[in-house]
Write a protein that holds these residues in place. Structure first.
Motif, PDB file in Angstrom:
ATOM      1  N   GLY A   4       0.780  -1.230   0.000  1.00 47.52           N
ATOM      2  CA  GLY A   4       0.000   0.000   0.000  1.00 47.52           C
ATOM      3  C   GLY A   4       0.811   1.280   0.000  1.00 47.52           C
ATOM      4  O   GLY A   4       0.469   2.224   0.690  1.00 47.52           O
ATOM      5  N   VAL A   5       1.881   1.309  -0.751  1.00 47.97           N
ATOM      6  CA  VAL A   5       2.707   2.517  -0.824  1.00 47.97           C
ATOM      7  C   VAL A   5       1.981   3.567  -1.652  1.00 47.97           C
ATOM      8  O   VAL A   5       1.590   3.313  -2.789  1.00 47.97           O
ATOM      9  N   ASP A   6       1.796   4.735  -1.080  1.00 45.93           N
ATOM     10  CA  ASP A   6       1.163   5.853  -1.777  1.00 45.93           C
ATOM     11  C   ASP A   6       2.134   7.018  -1.704  1.00 45.93           C
ATOM     12  O   ASP A   6       2.388   7.554  -0.626  1.00 45.93           O
ATOM     13  N   LEU A   7       2.691   7.390  -2.843  1.00 44.60           N
ATOM     14  CA  LEU A   7       3.708   8.426  -2.887  1.00 44.60           C
ATOM     15  C   LEU A   7       3.424   9.358  -4.054  1.00 44.60           C
ATOM     16  O   LEU A   7       3.301   8.911  -5.193  1.00 44.60           O
ATOM     17  N   LEU A  28      11.299  -0.092  -4.044  1.00 41.36           N
ATOM     18  CA  LEU A  28      10.401   1.001  -4.418  1.00 41.36           C
ATOM     19  C   LEU A  28      11.017   1.833  -5.551  1.00 41.36           C
ATOM     20  O   LEU A  28      10.332   2.153  -6.520  1.00 41.36           O
ATOM     21  N   LEU A  29      12.293   2.148  -5.454  1.00 41.06           N
ATOM     22  CA  LEU A  29      12.939   2.911  -6.532  1.00 41.06           C
ATOM     23  C   LEU A  29      12.938   2.131  -7.838  1.00 41.06           C
ATOM     24  O   LEU A  29      12.693   2.704  -8.903  1.00 41.06           O
ATOM     25  N   ARG A  30      13.203   0.827  -7.773  1.00 39.15           N
ATOM     26  CA  ARG A  30      13.198   0.011  -8.997  1.00 39.15           C
ATOM     27  C   ARG A  30      11.801  -0.028  -9.621  1.00 39.15           C
ATOM     28  O   ARG A  30      11.671  -0.060 -10.844  1.00 39.15           O
ATOM     29  N   ILE A  31      10.756  -0.001  -8.809  1.00 40.56           N
ATOM     30  CA  ILE A  31       9.394   0.058  -9.337  1.00 40.56           C
ATOM     31  C   ILE A  31       9.153   1.420  -9.986  1.00 40.56           C
ATOM     32  O   ILE A  31       8.618   1.514 -11.089  1.00 40.56           O
ATOM     33  N   LEU A  32       9.584   2.486  -9.311  1.00 36.57           N
ATOM     34  CA  LEU A  32       9.380   3.827  -9.847  1.00 36.57           C
ATOM     35  C   LEU A  32      10.095   4.045 -11.176  1.00 36.57           C
ATOM     36  O   LEU A  32       9.608   4.753 -12.050  1.00 36.57           O
ATOM     37  N   VAL A  33      11.260   3.433 -11.330  1.00 37.96           N
ATOM     38  CA  VAL A  33      12.031   3.612 -12.570  1.00 37.96           C
ATOM     39  C   VAL A  33      11.573   2.632 -13.656  1.00 37.96           C
ATOM     40  O   VAL A  33      11.897   2.808 -14.826  1.00 37.96           O
ATOM     41  N   GLY A  34      10.812   1.614 -13.278  1.00 38.48           N
ATOM     42  CA  GLY A  34      10.288   0.672 -14.259  1.00 38.48           C
ATOM     43  C   GLY A  34      11.074  -0.610 -14.389  1.00 38.48           C
ATOM     44  O   GLY A  34      10.843  -1.389 -15.314  1.00 38.48           O
ATOM     45  N   LEU A  35      12.005  -0.876 -13.489  1.00 35.78           N
ATOM     46  CA  LEU A  35      12.781  -2.111 -13.535  1.00 35.78           C
ATOM     47  C   LEU A  35      12.042  -3.286 -12.909  1.00 35.78           C
ATOM     48  O   LEU A  35      12.375  -4.436 -13.148  1.00 35.78           O
ATOM     49  N   GLU A  36      11.068  -2.991 -12.059  1.00 35.91           N
ATOM     50  CA  GLU A  36      10.201  -4.007 -11.463  1.00 35.91           C
ATOM     51  C   GLU A  36       8.765  -3.547 -11.629  1.00 35.91           C
ATOM     52  O   GLU A  36       8.491  -2.351 -11.699  1.00 35.91           O
ATOM     53  N   PRO A  38       4.898  -3.457 -10.129  1.00 40.14           N
ATOM     54  CA  PRO A  38       4.125  -3.661  -8.897  1.00 40.14           C
ATOM     55  C   PRO A  38       3.041  -4.724  -9.115  1.00 40.14           C
ATOM     56  O   PRO A  38       2.530  -4.887 -10.223  1.00 40.14           O
ATOM     57  N   ASP A  39       2.710  -5.455  -8.061  1.00 35.12           N
ATOM     58  CA  ASP A  39       1.659  -6.472  -8.136  1.00 35.12           C
ATOM     59  C   ASP A  39       0.286  -5.836  -8.319  1.00 35.12           C
ATOM     60  O   ASP A  39      -0.559  -6.358  -9.022  1.00 35.12           O
ATOM     61  N   LEU A  40       0.079  -4.694  -7.677  1.00 38.04           N
ATOM     62  CA  LEU A  40      -1.195  -3.992  -7.712  1.00 38.04           C
ATOM     63  C   LEU A  40      -0.948  -2.498  -7.813  1.00 38.04           C
ATOM     64  O   LEU A  40       0.143  -2.018  -7.537  1.00 38.04           O
ATOM     65  N   GLY A  41      -1.982  -1.782  -8.164  1.00 36.25           N
ATOM     66  CA  GLY A  41      -1.917  -0.328  -8.102  1.00 36.25           C
ATOM     67  C   GLY A  41      -1.608   0.322  -9.433  1.00 36.25           C
ATOM     68  O   GLY A  41      -1.560  -0.317 -10.479  1.00 36.25           O
TER      69      GLY A  41
END
Length: 186
Positions: A4-7, A28-36, A38-41
């Motif tokens: 539930g990260v909301d940023l 979280l940074l890897r998700i933000l940059v597009g390397l991973e 997210p499962d949801l959201g």
């Protein structure tokens, strides 16, 4: 695991992301940059993101200058733009004397400078930095913050993962990641 990260990030902000080792800050940074993924959201990004991973993504046999050419062309810069940006970043981070050195021969601190400089190529609107100054000497650490403040004035949003408490005093927002949840500290 993140839960539930909301940023929400805004232009001209410097944001610190703190938390214990293993809390998920790098994830979280890897998700933000597009390397991973997210499962949801939902994730909405700006057009150009600069990323400085904790582990420098450098090629051992390339020189510093060759790294600028390679990474600069990858973000669509012309040769002239690459050369100009390289000279500015080499000067701002004070490592111009290593421009023609092979990466394998650089100190850990100089590799960290190069890693940061490559993330700043092409003037990204969002810069994600995962402990960028862990190997910096004091002078470079101060130069880093001067550069961050200049980029903030230009409207760049900078997110810094840090374990240094004095860093948070220089940031507009501080978030703590704990047990997979993100909470605003200030």
């Amino acid at each position: 695991m993140l839960r539930g990260v909301d940023l929400e990030l805004f232009p001209g902000q410097i944001v610190a992301l703190v938390g214990e080792n293993g809390a998920g800050k790098s994830t979280l940074l890897r998700i933000l940059v597009g390397l991973e993924t997210p499962d949801l959201g939902e994730l909405r990004r700006v057009e150009r993101v600069g990323y400085c991973p904790q582990e420098a993504a450098l090629y051992a046999r390339l020189t510093v200058r060759e790294h600028f050419r390679l990474f600069g062309s990858a973000v669509g810069l012309s040769v002239e733009q690459i050369n100009q940006a390289a000279e500015e970043l080499l000067d701002q981070l004070s490592f111009a004397q290593y421009a023609d050195s092979v990466t394998d021969e650089l100190s850990l601190g100089t590799k960290a400078k190069l890693n940061l400089a490559l993330a700043l190529l092409g003037e990204p609107r969002l810069v994600l930095l995962d402990e960028p100054h862990a190997s910096f000497d004091w002078d470079t650490y101060l130069r880093f913050w001067e550069l961050a403040k200049l980029r903030r004035q230009d409207g760049t949003c900078i997110v810094i993962v840090s374990h240094r408490t004095d860093d948070t005093e220089l940031c507009d927002q501080v978030y703590n990641l704990s047990n997979g949840k993100l909470g605003r500290v200030s």
